[in-house]
Design a protein around this motif. Sequence first.
Motif, PDB file in Angstrom:
ATOM      1  N   LEU A 129      -5.020  -3.834   0.600  1.00 23.88           N
ATOM      2  CA  LEU A 129      -3.655  -3.306   0.724  1.00 23.88           C
ATOM      3  C   LEU A 129      -3.592  -2.353   1.926  1.00 23.88           C
ATOM      4  CD1 LEU A 129      -2.802  -2.737  -3.043  1.00 23.88           C
ATOM      5  CD2 LEU A 129      -1.800  -4.443  -1.515  1.00 23.88           C
ATOM      6  N   PRO A 130      -2.640  -2.574   2.841  1.00 22.42           N
ATOM      7  CA  PRO A 130      -2.627  -1.824   4.100  1.00 22.42           C
ATOM      8  C   PRO A 130      -1.956  -0.467   3.980  1.00 22.42           C
ATOM      9  CG  PRO A 130      -0.864  -3.436   4.107  1.00 22.42           C
ATOM     10  CD  PRO A 130      -1.560  -3.581   2.772  1.00 22.42           C
ATOM     11  N   HIS A 131      -2.340   0.315   2.977  1.00 23.06           N
ATOM     12  CA  HIS A 131      -1.747   1.637   2.775  1.00 23.06           C
ATOM     13  C   HIS A 131      -2.858   2.629   2.464  1.00 23.06           C
ATOM     14  CE1 HIS A 131       2.414   0.159   2.704  1.00 23.06           C
ATOM     15  NE2 HIS A 131       1.892  -0.910   2.117  1.00 23.06           N
ATOM     16  N   ARG A 132      -2.606   3.893   2.822  1.00 22.14           N
ATOM     17  CA  ARG A 132      -3.663   4.880   2.673  1.00 22.14           C
ATOM     18  C   ARG A 132      -3.938   5.183   1.190  1.00 22.14           C
ATOM     19  NH1 ARG A 132      -2.977   9.855   6.318  1.00 22.14           N
ATOM     20  NH2 ARG A 132      -4.085   8.568   7.826  1.00 22.14           N
ATOM     21  N   PHE A 133      -2.883   5.498   0.442  1.00 18.49           N
ATOM     22  CA  PHE A 133      -3.067   5.823  -0.985  1.00 18.49           C
ATOM     23  C   PHE A 133      -2.564   4.661  -1.839  1.00 18.49           C
ATOM     24  CE2 PHE A 133      -3.045   9.918   1.050  1.00 18.49           C
ATOM     25  CZ  PHE A 133      -3.998  10.649   0.342  1.00 18.49           C
ATOM     26  N   VAL A 134      -3.363   4.266  -2.814  1.00 20.48           N
ATOM     27  CA  VAL A 134      -2.982   3.161  -3.704  1.00 20.48           C
ATOM     28  C   VAL A 134      -3.204   3.613  -5.150  1.00 20.48           C
ATOM     29  CG1 VAL A 134      -3.480   0.785  -4.395  1.00 20.48           C
ATOM     30  CG2 VAL A 134      -3.604   1.425  -1.969  1.00 20.48           C
ATOM     31  N   MET A 135      -2.157   3.462  -5.977  1.00 24.05           N
ATOM     32  CA  MET A 135      -2.234   3.877  -7.391  1.00 24.05           C
ATOM     33  C   MET A 135      -1.941   2.669  -8.276  1.00 24.05           C
ATOM     34  SD  MET A 135      -2.702   7.226  -7.425  1.00 24.05           S
ATOM     35  CE  MET A 135      -3.275   7.851  -5.844  1.00 24.05           C
ATOM     36  N   HIS A 136      -2.780   2.448  -9.293  1.00 28.11           N
ATOM     37  CA  HIS A 136      -2.581   1.304 -10.189  1.00 28.11           C
ATOM     38  C   HIS A 136      -2.674   1.746 -11.638  1.00 28.11           C
ATOM     39  CE1 HIS A 136      -3.005  -2.412 -12.287  1.00 28.11           C
ATOM     40  NE2 HIS A 136      -4.303  -2.303 -12.485  1.00 28.11           N
ATOM     41  N   THR A 137      -1.655   1.400 -12.435  1.00 32.65           N
ATOM     42  CA  THR A 137      -1.708   1.650 -13.888  1.00 32.65           C
ATOM     43  C   THR A 137      -1.221   0.410 -14.633  1.00 32.65           C
ATOM     44  OG1 THR A 137       0.558   2.403 -14.284  1.00 32.65           O
ATOM     45  CG2 THR A 137      -1.013   4.058 -13.461  1.00 32.65           C
ATOM     46  N   HIS A 138      -1.416   0.442 -15.934  1.00 34.85           N
ATOM     47  CA  HIS A 138      -0.898  -0.612 -16.810  1.00 34.85           C
ATOM     48  C   HIS A 138       0.307  -0.055 -17.563  1.00 34.85           C
ATOM     49  CE1 HIS A 138      -5.365  -2.093 -16.898  1.00 34.85           C
ATOM     50  NE2 HIS A 138      -4.789  -2.290 -15.725  1.00 34.85           N
ATOM     51  N   ALA A 139       1.234   0.568 -16.843  1.00 35.58           N
ATOM     52  CA  ALA A 139       2.382   1.262 -17.443  1.00 35.58           C
ATOM     53  C   ALA A 139       3.076   0.396 -18.493  1.00 35.58           C
ATOM     54  CB  ALA A 139       3.366   1.654 -16.348  1.00 35.58           C
ATOM     55  N   ASP A 140       3.272   0.982 -19.683  1.00 33.26           N
ATOM     56  CA  ASP A 140       3.920   0.249 -20.784  1.00 33.26           C
ATOM     57  C   ASP A 140       5.247  -0.374 -20.341  1.00 33.26           C
ATOM     58  OD1 ASP A 140       1.918   1.166 -22.451  1.00 33.26           O
ATOM     59  OD2 ASP A 140       3.154   2.708 -23.416  1.00 33.26           O
ATOM     60  N   ALA A 141       6.077   0.410 -19.657  1.00 34.73           N
ATOM     61  CA  ALA A 141       7.435  -0.048 -19.353  1.00 34.73           C
ATOM     62  C   ALA A 141       7.413  -1.275 -18.449  1.00 34.73           C
ATOM     63  CB  ALA A 141       8.227   1.082 -18.694  1.00 34.73           C
ATOM     64  N   VAL A 142       6.502  -1.271 -17.468  1.00 32.93           N
ATOM     65  CA  VAL A 142       6.433  -2.406 -16.532  1.00 32.93           C
ATOM     66  C   VAL A 142       5.857  -3.630 -17.246  1.00 32.93           C
ATOM     67  CG1 VAL A 142       5.394  -3.211 -14.377  1.00 32.93           C
ATOM     68  CG2 VAL A 142       6.223  -0.856 -14.566  1.00 32.93           C
ATOM     69  N   VAL A 143       4.838  -3.405 -18.065  1.00 39.45           N
ATOM     70  CA  VAL A 143       4.236  -4.505 -18.821  1.00 39.45           C
ATOM     71  C   VAL A 143       5.272  -5.111 -19.777  1.00 39.45           C
ATOM     72  CG1 VAL A 143       2.523  -4.987 -20.601  1.00 39.45           C
ATOM     73  CG2 VAL A 143       1.869  -3.685 -18.587  1.00 39.45           C
ATOM     74  N   ALA A 144       6.085  -4.260 -20.419  1.00 38.22           N
ATOM     75  CA  ALA A 144       7.103  -4.773 -21.351  1.00 38.22           C
ATOM     76  C   ALA A 144       8.106  -5.663 -20.625  1.00 38.22           C
ATOM     77  CB  ALA A 144       7.822  -3.610 -22.034  1.00 38.22           C
ATOM     78  N   LEU A 145       8.465  -5.276 -19.404  1.00 34.34           N
ATOM     79  CA  LEU A 145       9.399  -6.104 -18.625  1.00 34.34           C
ATOM     80  C   LEU A 145       8.819  -7.492 -18.355  1.00 34.34           C
ATOM     81  CD1 LEU A 145      10.920  -4.273 -15.501  1.00 34.34           C
ATOM     82  CD2 LEU A 145      12.094  -4.948 -17.599  1.00 34.34           C
ATOM     83  N   THR A 146       7.545  -7.503 -17.953  1.00 38.88           N
ATOM     84  CA  THR A 146       6.958  -8.790 -17.542  1.00 38.88           C
ATOM     85  C   THR A 146       6.538  -9.656 -18.726  1.00 38.88           C
ATOM     86  OG1 THR A 146       4.631  -8.078 -17.410  1.00 38.88           O
ATOM     87  CG2 THR A 146       6.006  -7.645 -15.489  1.00 38.88           C
ATOM     88  N   ASN A 147       6.277  -9.028 -19.903  1.00 35.10           N
ATOM     89  CA  ASN A 147       5.803  -9.814 -21.049  1.00 35.10           C
ATOM     90  C   ASN A 147       6.978 -10.420 -21.822  1.00 35.10           C
ATOM     91  OD1 ASN A 147       3.438  -8.614 -20.188  1.00 35.10           O
ATOM     92  ND2 ASN A 147       2.716  -8.092 -22.222  1.00 35.10           N
TER      93      ASN A 147
END
Length: 667
Positions: A129-147
């Motif tokens: 990923l061409p960015h200096r800071f990268v943050m990754h979580t399994h956020a409930d809200a985002v997972v609920a949208l995709t599931n």
Amino acid sequence: MWERARFASRWDPDEAPPHDDLLGGCVHASRLLGQDPALVLAGGGNSSVKTVEADVHGDDVDVLWVKGSGWDMGSIEPAGFAPLRLAPVARLAELESLSDATMANELKAASLDVASPAPSVESILHATLPHRFVMHTHADAVVALTNTPAGHELVREVYGDEVVIVPYVMPGFDLARRCAVQFPAEATDRTVGMVLSNHGLFTFGDDARTAYERHLELVARAAERLGDALAAAPTPEVEPVAPPSSHEQLVAIAELRRDLSGVAGHPMITSCCADAALRRFAARPDLQRVSQQGTATPDHVLRTKRLPMLGRDVGAYAAAYEAYVERNRARLGDRRLVPVDAAPRVVIDPELGVLTAGRRVGDARAAAEIYAHTVAVIEAAEALGGYRSISEGDLFDVEYWELEQAKLARQPTPAPLTGRVALVTGAASGIGRACAVELLRRGAAVVGVDLSEAVGMVSTEPAYMGAVGDVAEPDVLRAALSEAVRSFGGLDLLVVNAGVFPEPASVAALDAATWARTMRVNAEAAAVLLGLAHPFLARAPGGGAVVVVGSKNVPAPGKGAAAYSASKAALTQLARVAALEWGGDGIRVNVVHPDAVFDTGLWDDELIATRAAAYGLSPEDYRRRNVLGSEVTPEVVATLVADLFGPGFARTTGAQIPVDGGNDRVI
Ligand SMILES: [Zn+2]
């Protein structure tokens, strides 16, 4: 919970490190994300920052600092990040395929610090990923949208063109390769994040605060969308399953734990979830459908298994689990399968509610926390058209992932009493306290009971609970046993230790009330406790065991101690009869006879001086008046008590063992 305001930025410039401290900024942002369980659970998520460092020659090197595995984002420190040479790691994404073992080797070989932790399995993705800071979580809200059936469209609706959407791909090299192709092809100047379907969220930025605040902003928008959906289509109201409380229910829990431990092959801790949302979920009429889809995000499969067990038929669950493994084992290719036991980790019962299981208390707790979030995700996704997880095969791939299996193989041998549940009376001080501490040290979960509130402070471990009350009150004993069953699943080991030592009095001057109180606490309360504990001890996986703390006064009574000696003799006879009666139930009952253990609630300096004078000794000589000439401490007694629960005494019951330094009146 699904409100935009819930995800407001907590970035405080006064607390954050200075702008040019890049690793410090990454640590700070990671902690802020990791401390919110709606974003990060049980070691999930990872983060990175790219810097330029001087190598040993003084030459500049592009470096990727990426979260090390085994570190929790919420408490990570700079030492939790592994510094890797960026170029060779990013280049790995150009390969057609890469085995896990080779990937782990390449990442290790790219490290600038051999003492740093093993880098995250998502290191290659972070590098590309061409960015200096990268943050990754399994956020409930985002997972609920995709599931959900329309997950892709929903993500597009909420985020417009600000995110790249990646379909579900197994984490690790395959996902990194997919992102390395898709991200540059689809990212624009407006891109602030990347949504991994059925998995989680990536955000990035040139400074830590931007990467962090974009993360919260995207989660907040998803939460808002879920809140709207739930307002339009609320979760059906049902009466929650009441927390188990009746004797029959508690016995049913002990039976469930026994069955579950039998399938697992070792004793398991089983905990009831008090959480109201979980108890409501257990009462849903459509439980079968909504609970049997799969996990919210793939790594949860390691903690909760793919599916919770509905009801109490552990044998049927295990058969279904083994069939699932057989259906999917061909996916491993020629790699050897390291078996995972077939016992459920989450149990949902219409009468008992939700229970979670694990080898240790911490494992059962982690499963409970994850499942509470899973239920929130399921209920939100249901309001968006229906909860969907990834396929059975995809979850199998993660559950039997080579890297996870290697972690299992590396686990240290558990402490000998791991998974067992003990109850100790008189646990606030002296022998009882030492027993509680020693049993915890050997891996058991412990409930301590004592009149003194200090019983709550014996240990801060989650495997310990203190119950305050008088053991002469049967309700106190019932409450402590209920606590052991609800919190840990049953009772395997019982230490009957609480006792009183009344003021010395000659037989001719006995006080009836003192006699009665001594008999009541030292003998009668023990009889009541044994009766109450029997149904649970009889259902202990691997067999129950009791150690009764008697006294050297049983074989060698002392002048002035009539009530005490008689009560301990009664207690000893009680234990011997219990040993006779309970052998058929697989319960062992043994007695230890300590002498002159002065570091207990029974003794103070004045009493020691009085007793020493009665024998014509100095207090110092009185402490050591035994054949070995050495003091008997509570720790010595506790070691013997814990040993009696171990394999060396597996064929010993009805025994009386002195722990007195040798007594010439007995030998
Ligand atoms: Zn992830």
